[in-house]
Design an enzyme around this catalytic site. Structure first.
Site, PDB file in Angstrom:
ATOM      1  N   LYS A 103      23.608  23.858  11.174  1.00  0.00           N
ATOM      2  CA  LYS A 103      23.171  22.450  11.147  1.00  0.00           C
ATOM      3  C   LYS A 103      22.678  22.020  12.534  1.00  0.00           C
ATOM      4  CE  LYS A 103      26.162  21.397   7.273  1.00  0.00           C
ATOM      5  NZ  LYS A 103      27.474  20.990   6.781  1.00  0.00           N
TER       6      LYS A 103
ATOM      7  N   GLN B 109      32.672  18.097   9.351  1.00  0.00           N
ATOM      8  CA  GLN B 109      32.634  19.299   8.516  1.00  0.00           C
ATOM      9  C   GLN B 109      33.929  19.421   7.711  1.00  0.00           C
ATOM     10  OE1 GLN B 109      29.904  21.425   8.214  1.00  0.00           O
ATOM     11  NE2 GLN B 109      31.077  22.288   6.531  1.00  0.00           N
TER      12      GLN B 109
ATOM     13  N   ASP C 101      26.167  12.290   5.528  1.00  0.00           N
ATOM     14  CA  ASP C 101      26.643  13.181   4.469  1.00  0.00           C
ATOM     15  C   ASP C 101      26.803  12.409   3.153  1.00  0.00           C
ATOM     16  OD1 ASP C 101      26.967  15.862   4.401  1.00  0.00           O
ATOM     17  OD2 ASP C 101      29.053  15.886   5.073  1.00  0.00           O
TER      18      ASP C 101
END
Ligand code: NAD
Length: 290
Positions: free
Chosen positions: A59, A103, A126
């Protein structure tokens, strides 16, 4: 439609790596055309889960390729809830940060939901907080979870018709299945969506009627040729780590013989997740500026 490859069985190969690269290159051009403003994605990694480290690493790399900045915060596996929340709160309050990605999974004992819910909708690239989910349900502007959004981008890129199509989503998690159902069924996409899950009776007959199947169960090779109507589009989100390596939810070899379009695994929905994260971060910058 641009470059399109086919499988040996004649199905369109929905090449997530290629589409990711196209989207990231487009984004880099857009950012440059706006005078290269500093748009920063912050990644937060807690503990030393190996796959998580790999995901965060790619990412960060792709952010730079997209013309974005990357800031990384790493905490040890023994970090307390207060320490993790403190690190996220700092990023929330930092005006130089536009998107925050925590994450998952967090190490055992940490309350991921409490951490995520600190992130305001504008920075929630997200799309996993309660407020972002609420916005999605209510059809309000906000960030959409990257994996189901990536599936939508693949359908668009390969011109798979969705209006009036019958879609089956296998899996009902808040990360993938539920938002996928909302995205496929919402106005503008207009599919008629069936949600299948671990208690669904006779998955074969549920799937056999579908024009689009999105498999997000995490069950290796759950979807075989007998589940698939000839010509259907089959998108594989599942990832199972087996002795034979990483395996998707779709039995690629048999399904590509009957499907009209199929994603490879790996190289399908995974890369698209990253491309959508970059698009969401760019959108976050504009939301915060507005
Ligand atoms: P989850 O475990 O939270 O949810 C799995 C869902 O599948 C559940 O709703 C369950 O009801 C359903 N299910 C399980 N067995 C089933 C069966 N036999 N038949 C029908 N439904 C069944 O998982 P998740 O977080 O939604 O992730 C799903 C999969 O997608 C996992 O393998 C995960 O690793 C993968 N994933 C991939 C990406 C990507 O970028 N490609 C991103 C996120 C998750």
């Amino acid at each position: 439609m641009g470059t399109v490859e086919h499988t040996a069985g004649g199905a369109i190969l929905m090449d997530g790596k290629m589409v990711r690269d196209e989207l990231i290159a487009q984004l880099a051009v857009t950012v440059e055309s706006e005078g290269s403003p500093e748009i920063t994605l912050a990644t937060v990694l807690v503990g030393d889960d190996k796959p998580s480290k790999v995901y965060v690493g790619s990412k960060r790399k792709k952010a730079v390729e997209a013309g974005l900045q990357s800031r990384h915060v790493e905490l040890g596996a023994d970090a307390t809830q207060a320490e993790v929340e403190g690190a996220v709160a700092e990023l929330v309050n930092d005006p130089a940060i536009h998107g925050i990605l925590v994450q998952l999974p967090l190490p055992d004992g940490l309350d991921a939901e409490a951490v995520l819910n600190l992130i305001p909708p504008e920075k929630d690239v997200d799309g996993l907080t309660e407020r972002s989910m609420g916005r999605l349900v209510r059809g309000k502007a906000g960030h959409v979870p990257c994996t189901p959004l990536g599936v939508m981008r693949l359908l668009e890129r390969y011109e798979i018709p969705t209006s009036g199509a019958k879609a089956v989503v296998i899996g009902r998690s808040t990360l993938v299945g539920l938002p996928q159902v909302l995205l496929l069924g919402r106005k503008g996409c207009d599919a008629t969506v069936t949600l299948a899950h671990s208690r669904t009776a006779d998955l074969v007959s549920v799937c056999r009627d579908a024009d689009i199947i999105v498999a997000a169960a995490g069950m290796a090779r759950l979807v075989t040729a007998e589940h698939v109507k000839p010509g259907a589009a089959v998108l594989d989100v599942g990832i199972s780590r087996t002795e034979a390596g990483i395996v998707g939810d779709v039995d690629f070899d048999s399904v590509q013989e009957v499907a009209g379009a199929i994603t490879p695994m790996p190289g399908g929905t995974g890369p698209m997740t990253i491309a959508c994260l970059m698009q969401n971060t760019y959108a976050a910058y504009h939301m915060l500026k507005a």
